[in-house]
Design a protein around this motif. Structure first.
Motif, PDB file in Angstrom:
ATOM      1  N   VAL A 284     -16.920   3.219  48.638  1.00  0.00           N
ATOM      2  CA  VAL A 284     -18.148   3.452  47.888  1.00  0.00           C
ATOM      3  C   VAL A 284     -18.831   4.638  48.543  1.00  0.00           C
ATOM      4  CG1 VAL A 284     -20.399   2.531  47.206  1.00  0.00           C
ATOM      5  CG2 VAL A 284     -18.394   1.020  47.274  1.00  0.00           C
ATOM      6  N   VAL A 285     -19.067   5.681  47.788  1.00  0.00           N
ATOM      7  CA  VAL A 285     -19.682   6.890  48.333  1.00  0.00           C
ATOM      8  C   VAL A 285     -21.199   6.745  48.297  1.00  0.00           C
ATOM      9  CG1 VAL A 285     -19.969   9.380  48.078  1.00  0.00           C
ATOM     10  CG2 VAL A 285     -17.740   8.331  47.648  1.00  0.00           C
ATOM     11  N   GLY A 286     -21.809   6.971  49.451  1.00  0.00           N
ATOM     12  CA  GLY A 286     -23.260   6.885  49.540  1.00  0.00           C
ATOM     13  C   GLY A 286     -23.755   7.383  50.873  1.00  0.00           C
TER      14      GLY A 286
ATOM     15  N   LEU B 134     -27.706   3.532  48.881  1.00  0.00           N
ATOM     16  CA  LEU B 134     -27.044   2.230  48.909  1.00  0.00           C
ATOM     17  C   LEU B 134     -26.801   1.675  47.511  1.00  0.00           C
ATOM     18  CD1 LEU B 134     -29.150   0.613  51.797  1.00  0.00           C
ATOM     19  CD2 LEU B 134     -26.840   1.550  51.980  1.00  0.00           C
ATOM     20  N   ASP B 135     -27.111   2.452  46.494  1.00  0.00           N
ATOM     21  CA  ASP B 135     -27.011   1.955  45.117  1.00  0.00           C
ATOM     22  C   ASP B 135     -25.594   1.521  44.761  1.00  0.00           C
ATOM     23  OD1 ASP B 135     -29.666   2.458  44.887  1.00  0.00           O
ATOM     24  OD2 ASP B 135     -29.485   4.189  43.545  1.00  0.00           O
TER      25      ASP B 135
ATOM     26  N   ASP C 100     -32.740  -0.851  56.235  1.00  0.00           N
ATOM     27  CA  ASP C 100     -32.586  -0.761  54.783  1.00  0.00           C
ATOM     28  C   ASP C 100     -31.271  -1.389  54.320  1.00  0.00           C
ATOM     29  OD1 ASP C 100     -34.989   0.566  54.794  1.00  0.00           O
ATOM     30  OD2 ASP C 100     -34.105   2.569  54.550  1.00  0.00           O
ATOM     31  N   SER C 101     -30.209  -1.189  55.083  1.00  0.00           N
ATOM     32  CA  SER C 101     -28.917  -1.765  54.724  1.00  0.00           C
ATOM     33  C   SER C 101     -28.959  -3.284  54.806  1.00  0.00           C
ATOM     34  CB  SER C 101     -27.825  -1.221  55.642  1.00  0.00           C
ATOM     35  OG  SER C 101     -27.710   0.179  55.522  1.00  0.00           O
ATOM     36  N   ALA C 102     -29.523  -3.796  55.896  1.00  0.00           N
ATOM     37  CA  ALA C 102     -29.599  -5.252  56.061  1.00  0.00           C
ATOM     38  C   ALA C 102     -30.420  -5.883  54.939  1.00  0.00           C
ATOM     39  CB  ALA C 102     -30.196  -5.586  57.421  1.00  0.00           C
ATOM     40  N   ARG C 103     -31.520  -5.261  54.591  1.00  0.00           N
ATOM     41  CA  ARG C 103     -32.354  -5.801  53.510  1.00  0.00           C
ATOM     42  C   ARG C 103     -31.620  -5.762  52.174  1.00  0.00           C
ATOM     43  NH1 ARG C 103     -38.193  -2.909  55.017  1.00  0.00           N
ATOM     44  NH2 ARG C 103     -38.643  -4.204  56.854  1.00  0.00           N
ATOM     45  N   ALA C 104     -30.891  -4.690  51.937  1.00  0.00           N
ATOM     46  CA  ALA C 104     -30.163  -4.561  50.672  1.00  0.00           C
ATOM     47  C   ALA C 104     -29.053  -5.595  50.558  1.00  0.00           C
ATOM     48  CB  ALA C 104     -29.582  -3.153  50.553  1.00  0.00           C
TER      49      ALA C 104
END
Length: 328
Positions: free
Chosen positions: A44-46, A54-55, A78-82
């Motif tokens: 997944v590119v991001g 992170l979409d 932000d990653s953990a929350r997502a």
């Protein structure tokens, strides 16, 4: 098992991906898409630092997450929350640098850590960045967050240049400045052993900090450099030199002479930690010979020039300084 690796194409992240693929796991990686991923891995590119980075993970679910981020803690936050509610475990590859320096000889996971924040947008202070990343993972995943506090990491794919520099220098042959004492203990972890333990820890539902490095008696400077001579097949002659003249010449331990730190407070902090917790949890450290052999094989396969992370200083001793010390 379904694994999401945030990163996954360099050194530790690549080792984690290969270990998971070797177990037959379903692996997804999120990264900027600049490097190839192993066959069968979903990319997944991001860009985690960009809006909407992170979409591409929206709607996905995984059993475990492994995060190798080394920069601003806010990206881990932000990653953990997502990923909250979409993974059962979050393994964050941290560092023993998260401890307040210097850590005393024999320190373990109970040693004091640096002050940090999960909201920090800066990463110039590596220790604070790593500790902030731990806090970010813990705030969301609680006791399902694992902090892999790595010490010196070596092995194939190394992008810092420490063991590759020694291998390259020794392969050139001739007299080689070997920093003593010869029996100086060195603690390190092969990235592949770190990877295997991290996957085991996620499966077992472990949480909290684990100092990820070998026992103090796992290797010595003599074993490492002598093995470099053996695997390269060179005619290198190791000229063992005490620390005093090396330091007097302005040579910087750890950077000018990678891996090496002379006996004293810094050596106690880097190479004399208590790793009984991680050993009791199942860490298995492969022989020093295997790490060095495999690193040399990999290094030759890519033309002898190891990749370098742009955020880390160049390592290695100036040949002119080495020659001066050898001729002293």
């Amino acid at each position: 098992m379904r694994l999401l690796v945030l990163g996954g194409t360099e050194f530790v992240g690549r080792s984690v991906v290969e270990a998971a693929v070797g177990r037959g796991w379903e692996v997804t990686v999120l990264n900027r898409g600049n490097k190839a991923v192993p066959e069968g891995v979903t990319r997944v590119v991001g860009d985690r630092t960009a809006p909407g980075g992170l979409d591409g993970l929206a709607g996905g679910e995984w059993d475990f997450v492994v995060d190798t981020w080394s920069w601003a803690p806010s990206a881990v936050r932000d990653s953990a929350r997502a990923l909250e509610g979409r993974a059962s475990s979050y393994v964050y590859v941290s560092s023993r640098s998260a401890y307040a320096w210097p850590t005393p000889r024999g320190a373990n996971e109970d040693a004091p850590v640096v002050e940090a924040s999960s909201d920090d947008e800066e990463y110039e202070d590596y220790a604070r960045a790593k500790r902030g990343g731990e806090l970010a993972a813990e705030e969301v995943f609680g006791d399902r967050a694992v902090f892999v506090r790595a010490g010196l990491i070596l092995g194939p794919y190394e992008n810092i240049g420490r063991l590759p520099w020694w291998l390259t220098r020794i392969a050139k042959g001739g007299p080689v400045l070997a920093p003593g004492p010869e029996n100086l203990g060195i603690q390190f972890i092969d990235a592949r052993d770190l990877a295997e333990w991290s996957l085991d820890a996620a499966e077992r539902g472990l949480g909290g900090p684990y100092d990820m490095v070998s026992p103090p008696e796992h290797a010595t400077m003599a074993q490492i450099l002598q093995e470099c001579v053996r695997v390269t097949g060179s005619d290198a002659e190791l000229r063992w030199t005490p620390p005093e003249p090396i330091l007097a010449a302005g040579v910087q331990p750890w950077t000018d002479l990678p891996i090496w730190v002379p006996p004293g407070e810094d050596h106690d902090s880097l190479h004399r930690s208590d790793v009984s917790k991680v050993l009791a949890s199942g860490l298995r450290c492969r022989p020093v010979t295997e790490t060095i052999e495999d690193t040399w094989t990999w290094l030759k396969s890519i033309g002898g020039q190891a990749p370098r992370r742009p955020d880390r200083p160049t390592v290695g001793l100036d040949p002119a300084v080495e020659a001066k010390l050898l001729n002293r």
